[in-house]
Every structure is written in C-alpha cells, then in structure tokens.
Design a protein around this motif. Structure first.
Motif, PDB file in Angstrom:
ATOM      1  N   LYS A   1      -6.344  -7.264-103.536  1.00  0.00           N
ATOM      2  CA  LYS A   1      -6.545  -6.312-102.429  1.00  0.00           C
ATOM      3  C   LYS A   1      -5.205  -5.001-101.847  1.00  0.00           C
ATOM      4  CE  LYS A   1      -9.492 -10.262-101.134  1.00  0.00           C
ATOM      5  NZ  LYS A   1     -10.019 -11.209-100.220  1.00  0.00           N
ATOM      6  N   VAL A   2      -3.467  -6.447-101.509  1.00  0.00           N
ATOM      7  CA  VAL A   2      -3.339  -5.630-101.053  1.00  0.00           C
ATOM      8  C   VAL A   2      -2.183  -4.369-102.504  1.00  0.00           C
ATOM      9  CG1 VAL A   2      -2.598  -6.746 -99.776  1.00  0.00           C
ATOM     10  CG2 VAL A   2      -0.908  -7.153-101.388  1.00  0.00           C
ATOM     11  N   GLY A   3      -1.777  -4.254-103.622  1.00  0.00           N
ATOM     12  CA  GLY A   3      -1.301  -4.067-104.314  1.00  0.00           C
ATOM     13  C   GLY A   3      -2.102  -2.390-104.162  1.00  0.00           C
ATOM     14  N   PRO A   4      -3.153  -1.664-104.053  1.00  0.00           N
ATOM     15  CA  PRO A   4      -3.435  -0.569-104.136  1.00  0.00           C
ATOM     16  C   PRO A   4      -2.696   0.487-101.739  1.00  0.00           C
ATOM     17  CG  PRO A   4      -5.044  -1.805-104.280  1.00  0.00           C
ATOM     18  CD  PRO A   4      -4.005  -2.520-104.366  1.00  0.00           C
ATOM     19  N   THR A   5      -2.258  -0.397-101.348  1.00  0.00           N
ATOM     20  CA  THR A   5      -1.814  -0.179-100.184  1.00  0.00           C
ATOM     21  C   THR A   5       0.009  -0.236-100.193  1.00  0.00           C
ATOM     22  OG1 THR A   5      -1.679  -2.733 -98.688  1.00  0.00           O
ATOM     23  CG2 THR A   5      -3.565  -1.349 -99.149  1.00  0.00           C
ATOM     24  N   PRO A   6      -0.116   0.439 -98.979  1.00  0.00           N
ATOM     25  CA  PRO A   6       1.239   0.496 -98.561  1.00  0.00           C
ATOM     26  C   PRO A   6       2.181  -0.107 -98.180  1.00  0.00           C
ATOM     27  CG  PRO A   6       0.644   1.770 -97.039  1.00  0.00           C
ATOM     28  CD  PRO A   6      -1.012   1.236 -97.428  1.00  0.00           C
ATOM     29  N   ALA A   7       1.611  -1.671 -97.657  1.00  0.00           N
ATOM     30  CA  ALA A   7       1.694  -2.773 -97.602  1.00  0.00           C
ATOM     31  C   ALA A   7       3.313  -3.326 -97.568  1.00  0.00           C
ATOM     32  CB  ALA A   7       1.288  -3.272 -97.122  1.00  0.00           C
ATOM     33  N   THR A   8       4.460  -3.603 -97.081  1.00  0.00           N
ATOM     34  CA  THR A   8       5.395  -4.388 -97.243  1.00  0.00           C
ATOM     35  C   THR A   8       4.970  -5.451 -97.685  1.00  0.00           C
ATOM     36  OG1 THR A   8       7.267  -3.295 -96.111  1.00  0.00           O
ATOM     37  CG2 THR A   8       7.889  -5.055 -96.165  1.00  0.00           C
TER      38      THR A   8
ATOM     39  N   GLN B   1      16.707   6.083-105.513  1.00  0.00           N
ATOM     40  CA  GLN B   1      16.131   6.277-107.646  1.00  0.00           C
ATOM     41  C   GLN B   1      14.072   5.602-106.986  1.00  0.00           C
ATOM     42  OE1 GLN B   1      18.406   3.546-109.580  1.00  0.00           O
ATOM     43  NE2 GLN B   1      20.076   4.486-108.833  1.00  0.00           N
ATOM     44  N   ALA B   2      14.240   5.422-105.404  1.00  0.00           N
ATOM     45  CA  ALA B   2      12.790   4.966-106.076  1.00  0.00           C
ATOM     46  C   ALA B   2      11.710   5.700-104.733  1.00  0.00           C
ATOM     47  CB  ALA B   2      12.444   3.727-105.046  1.00  0.00           C
ATOM     48  N   ASP B   3      12.115   6.877-104.797  1.00  0.00           N
ATOM     49  CA  ASP B   3      11.110   7.820-103.714  1.00  0.00           C
ATOM     50  C   ASP B   3      10.337   7.978-104.692  1.00  0.00           C
ATOM     51  OD1 ASP B   3      10.910   9.168-101.662  1.00  0.00           O
ATOM     52  OD2 ASP B   3      11.535  11.528-102.669  1.00  0.00           O
ATOM     53  N   LYS B   4       8.741   7.588-103.905  1.00  0.00           N
ATOM     54  CA  LYS B   4       7.526   7.611-104.298  1.00  0.00           C
ATOM     55  C   LYS B   4       7.701   6.579-104.772  1.00  0.00           C
ATOM     56  CE  LYS B   4       6.700  11.788-102.807  1.00  0.00           C
ATOM     57  NZ  LYS B   4       8.392  11.761-101.936  1.00  0.00           N
ATOM     58  N   GLY B   5       7.619   5.482-105.083  1.00  0.00           N
ATOM     59  CA  GLY B   5       7.848   4.189-105.808  1.00  0.00           C
ATOM     60  C   GLY B   5       7.624   3.438-104.732  1.00  0.00           C
ATOM     61  N   THR B   6       8.510   1.931-105.395  1.00  0.00           N
ATOM     62  CA  THR B   6       8.160   0.519-105.406  1.00  0.00           C
ATOM     63  C   THR B   6      10.117  -0.062-105.363  1.00  0.00           C
ATOM     64  OG1 THR B   6       5.734   0.710-105.507  1.00  0.00           O
ATOM     65  CG2 THR B   6       7.249  -1.691-104.740  1.00  0.00           C
ATOM     66  N   ILE B   7      10.934  -0.447-103.916  1.00  0.00           N
ATOM     67  CA  ILE B   7      12.281  -1.064-104.286  1.00  0.00           C
ATOM     68  C   ILE B   7      11.470  -2.383-104.412  1.00  0.00           C
ATOM     69  CG2 ILE B   7      12.641  -0.652-101.924  1.00  0.00           C
ATOM     70  CD1 ILE B   7      14.984  -0.785-103.538  1.00  0.00           C
TER      71      ILE B   7
ATOM     72  N   ARG C   1      15.817  11.098 -95.956  1.00  0.00           N
ATOM     73  CA  ARG C   1      14.221  10.973 -96.185  1.00  0.00           C
ATOM     74  C   ARG C   1      13.549  10.111 -97.486  1.00  0.00           C
ATOM     75  NH1 ARG C   1      12.059  10.647 -90.980  1.00  0.00           N
ATOM     76  NH2 ARG C   1      10.565   9.623 -92.215  1.00  0.00           N
ATOM     77  N   VAL C   2      13.204   9.170 -97.524  1.00  0.00           N
ATOM     78  CA  VAL C   2      12.359   8.770 -98.339  1.00  0.00           C
ATOM     79  C   VAL C   2      10.820   8.095 -98.396  1.00  0.00           C
ATOM     80  CG1 VAL C   2      14.419   8.516-100.288  1.00  0.00           C
ATOM     81  CG2 VAL C   2      13.689   6.292 -98.626  1.00  0.00           C
ATOM     82  N   ASP C   3      10.197   8.217 -99.316  1.00  0.00           N
ATOM     83  CA  ASP C   3       8.640   7.219 -99.604  1.00  0.00           C
ATOM     84  C   ASP C   3       8.693   6.147-100.204  1.00  0.00           C
ATOM     85  OD1 ASP C   3       6.014   6.783 -99.120  1.00  0.00           O
ATOM     86  OD2 ASP C   3       5.417   8.736-100.043  1.00  0.00           O
ATOM     87  N   VAL C   4       8.839   5.306 -99.765  1.00  0.00           N
ATOM     88  CA  VAL C   4       8.818   3.839-100.660  1.00  0.00           C
ATOM     89  C   VAL C   4       8.767   2.752 -99.744  1.00  0.00           C
ATOM     90  CG1 VAL C   4      11.322   1.718-101.872  1.00  0.00           C
ATOM     91  CG2 VAL C   4      11.605   4.815-101.245  1.00  0.00           C
TER      92      VAL C   4
END
Length: 457
Positions: free
Chosen positions: A160-167, A234-240, A276-279
């Motif tokens: 359920k939460v995988g496709p979302t940006p939720a922390t 390094q994690a920009d546009k991805g996941t840390i 700025r990053v999108d992580v």
C-alpha cells in the motif's frame, strides 16, 4: 483460475474425504485410484500439486513423485504415509517432495500443508522472475516468506505505502530483516529506477556521520582534501535508508529533520549554499524511540516526522510458521552457492528448529543453515548439524513466553519424548498424564514419537 491438485489414493473413502475437503477450499481436483492411472493423468494435464499415498498396489508414491517432477519441476508433491514407511518418505524428501504427512491425520492438517506447498511453489516462481529484474537484491534473502499473520500484515502495508512518498519507520529486534523491508519499499515505489542509498548510523562517529550524510567542501576539516558528495545528495530522486537512526546524535538529528521538512541541506564547510534534493527517507531502529524521546535522547519532532508509517517487524519466535519455510529457502540458496546436494532436513532437525526461540532472529537462522549446509556430509541435514549460538538458556522455550496452548502442549510433549528417548510410558509420567492421554495428544498434534527413540535429550 483455481490451483489444480491430483489426489492419488487407493482407499476410496479416504480419497473422497480428501477431495471434498480440498474442493471446499476452492481447488480443482482430479483423482487416481492407482499409480498407473496417476501416471496417465500426469502425462496429459499439468498440476500445481500432487497428494499421493506412498503405498499403492502397482507403483509407489516415489514413482509418482519422479513422474510429476519430470513433467513439471514446479509441481509440489505431498506424500501420505504410515509409520512403517517413514524411511521411504524421507527418501522422497531427498528426491524433491515438499512434505509428507503421517496417517491417520486430520484433514485440516493436510489442507494447511497443501496451502503451504502451493505458496512455496508460487514464491519460487516469483523469485525466478524477479532474479531477472530490479527486485533481485530485495528478494534474495527470503523476505517474501510470510506464513505468519504478522509478516502478511507487513507485506500488505508495504504494497500500500510502497508507491507513495510517505516516510517509513521500521522497528524491531536486530536480525529481523529491517534492511530487506526497506529495499522492498524502494523497489515497490515510483522511485525504483532511482538510487537506493543505505547508511548505518551506528557505524560512524558523529562528525564522520555528518560528512557521510551531507558531504563536505574541500578544506572543511583536517584531511578534507577534496569535495565529497554526501549520501542525501547521492540519493536524489531515490530513497535513503537510515539504519539504526536511534544512535544518531542530537546535532545530526536536527540536520536530518531539516531535510525531511524542507528537502534541503548544506555540505560541511560550505558558505551557506543550500542543496535541494528529492529523497524519500526510510529509517530503522532496534530501540524504542518513544522511550528515547521521553528520556531526551531523541528529538520528538524528528520522531513524528519519521513515524508517518510504522512497520514493527516481529521477532522470529513470534512468527513460528515462517521458521521452516525460511530454513528451506536458505537451504536451497546455500546448496546452490556451495555446490552441495543437500536437499532437506531430518524430522528431528525440523523439531529442533521449531522448538528453538531464535534470539538472533532470521539472521541467526540464516547463519545456522549456511553452516549446516557447509559442514553436512549427507543429503539431509541432521540434528547435530544445527549448532545454535545462543547463550545457555537464551534460546530455550520457557513457560513465560507468549505462546498459544497448542504450542505449549507440543513443546512439552516433545521435550518429554526427547528426555525419555521416545518411551511413551516414561514421557507420560514426566508430564503427569496417563499413557492413553499422551498417545491421544501425540495423534492430535501430529507428533512423530518414533524419531525420538535414539535421540539425545
């Protein structure tokens, strides 16, 4: 489309009972009263599973097993056997049977084993597919083994939460597989084509951790001879993935909070220029962060930011149903890796794994199976091949554990049988019950008392 099952049994009454029971569960059923009839059906149709008696008039269950695997290697085979043919059943396990069940048995027990066999078959198919795709590293260590309710719930939440940006904050004991769940979250998200960057916050000193996370400019400190790109960048546009975040210092916590709030930070030694990053942040800890907040060691505002979705990973002793499927998964993995023909576990080895509490969780089970495969000289892992590393008493079942009554009864009876080497009269005396009651319990709980005849308590 319903899973299809072939029932091979020469006893018409038993065969009909099994058919009705499995049809009630929604399976497509075909029957064979003889081995020859079963062979003909296997040559014509493909089955997801075969449930066969070992003793047939013309052929044996082993013959049926060989033919089923020859036609379709993915067909799971469960054999029904009497006490006198346990040795044949063990031989069948070596040849690739999924499991065997001893007569007489409860139909519910058989249905449970059929369900487990079909799920394992599906998992093997999924693993073969994902090994060719981006999910490879996420699935290799068996996270999809989820017979227990706790793990099924976790995988449901991940979907359920995988496709979302939720922390996401993953909590649980050491060795339960928190890093693997973080990997599943990443590859199940829209960021799966981006980087997955993993940082162990407990492995580095505070100053080194800040440099690791945020990077530094040339000359920021002694030894900083060139610019370094940090892990968030390094994690920009991805996941840390921030593992052991509970060990992070208050200063570093405040900087991580800023990234979560504003998606920006500054490198160490910079002149104030923000990056700025999108992580997406996934964090994990084996500590109780609520206690850490209460005692002033962890920022409450950071805790709230991290705890948008909380996944509590149960310890292995809480997911008893997963022990044997996980063990079989690791057995297959290391048999291939070490190029050894180790195909299964002896009944005594299975009971030893089931009765042990696994204080080191999945990691301890994995290490135990790896060592057993490496040192095993036979095709079947025996009790003596399984060496657990827990301190004395740590891995033993205690009456204070939160277990249901059936598990407590089963464990008590197994311990008594081990102590008396399978002598039921003496085991009954130890348990304070009559031999008749003990024999009834052994039948109900499907315990093979004969395997303890020569066991060492």
């Amino acid at each position: 489309m319903a899973d299809t099952i072939l029932i091979v049994e020469d006893n018409e009454t038993l065969r009909a009972g099994i058919r009705v029971s499995l049809e009630e569960s929604g399976y497509g059923i075909q029957e064979a009263a003889t081995g020859e009839e079963a062979i003909k059906k296997l040559e014509v149709d493909s089955f997801h599973a075969v449930v066969s008696d070992i003793k047939l008039g013309d052929l044996t269950g082993v013959d049926i097993l060989k033919k089923a695997k020859e036609v379709n290697i993915r067909t799971e085979v469960i054999l029904m056997t009497a006490y006198a043919t346990v040795e044949t059943a063990i031989q069948a396990l070596r040849l690739g049977a999924f499991d065997y069940i001893q007569k007489p048995f409860e139909l519910e027990h058989l249905k449970h084993r059929v369900r487990t066999a079909l799920k394992m078959g599906k998992m093997r198919g999924e693993l073969e597919f994902y090994r060719k795709a981006s999910y490879q590293n996420a699935l290799e260590s068996g996270a999809l083994v989820a017979e227990s309710r706790g793990m099924k719930d976790i995988l449901s939440v991940i979907r359920k939460v995988g496709p979302t940006p939720a922390t996401v904050l993953i909590t649980g004991e050491t060795g339960t597989g928190k890093e693997l769940l973080a990997t599943l979250l990443h590859f199940g998200s829209t960021r799966s084509s981006g980087p997955l960057v993993k940082v162990n916050c407990a492995a580095l000193h505070e100053n080194l951790l800040e440099s690791e996370l945020f990077g530094h400019e040339r000359g920021a400190f002694t030894g900083a001879e060139k610019q370094r790109i940090g892990r968030f960048e390094q994690a920009d546009k991805g996941t840390i993935f921030l593992d052991e975040i509970g060990d992070m210092s208050p200063t570093t916590q405040s900087k991580v909070l800023r990234v979560l709030q504003e998606q920006e930070f500054e490198r160490l030694g910079s002149s104030g220029k923000s990056i700025r990053v999108d992580v997406r942040v996934v964090a994990a800890t084996n500590r109780d962060l609520r206690v850490e907040v209460k005692e002033g060691r962890f920022r409450q505002d950071l805790f709230f930011r991290l705890n948008v979705v909380n996944l509590r990973v149960p310890s292995l002793k809480e997911r008893h149903e997963d022990i044997l499927p996980l063990a079989r998964f690791f057995l297959n993995q290391y048999s291939v890796e070490f190029k050894k023909k180790v195909t299964g576990f002896s009944p005594v080895a299975i009971e030893k794994m089931r009765s042990y509490l696994w204080p080191g969780n999945v990691r301890e089970l994995q290490n135990t199976i790896e060592r057993a495969v490496l040192l095993c000289d036979d095709e079947v892992i025996q009790q003596e091949n399984l060496t657990m590393e827990a301190a004395p008493g740590e891995g033993e079942m205690t009456w204070g554990e939160t277990l249901n009554l059936e598990k407590l009864e089963r464990e008590g009876i197994i311990r008594a049988l081990q102590t008396t080497r399978g002598v039921q009269k003496e085991a009954a005396q130890l348990l304070g019950i009559s031999p008749r009651v003990l024999n009834y319990k052994i039948q109900i709980l499907n315990i093979d008392w004969k395997i303890y005849r020569n066991s060492v308590a």
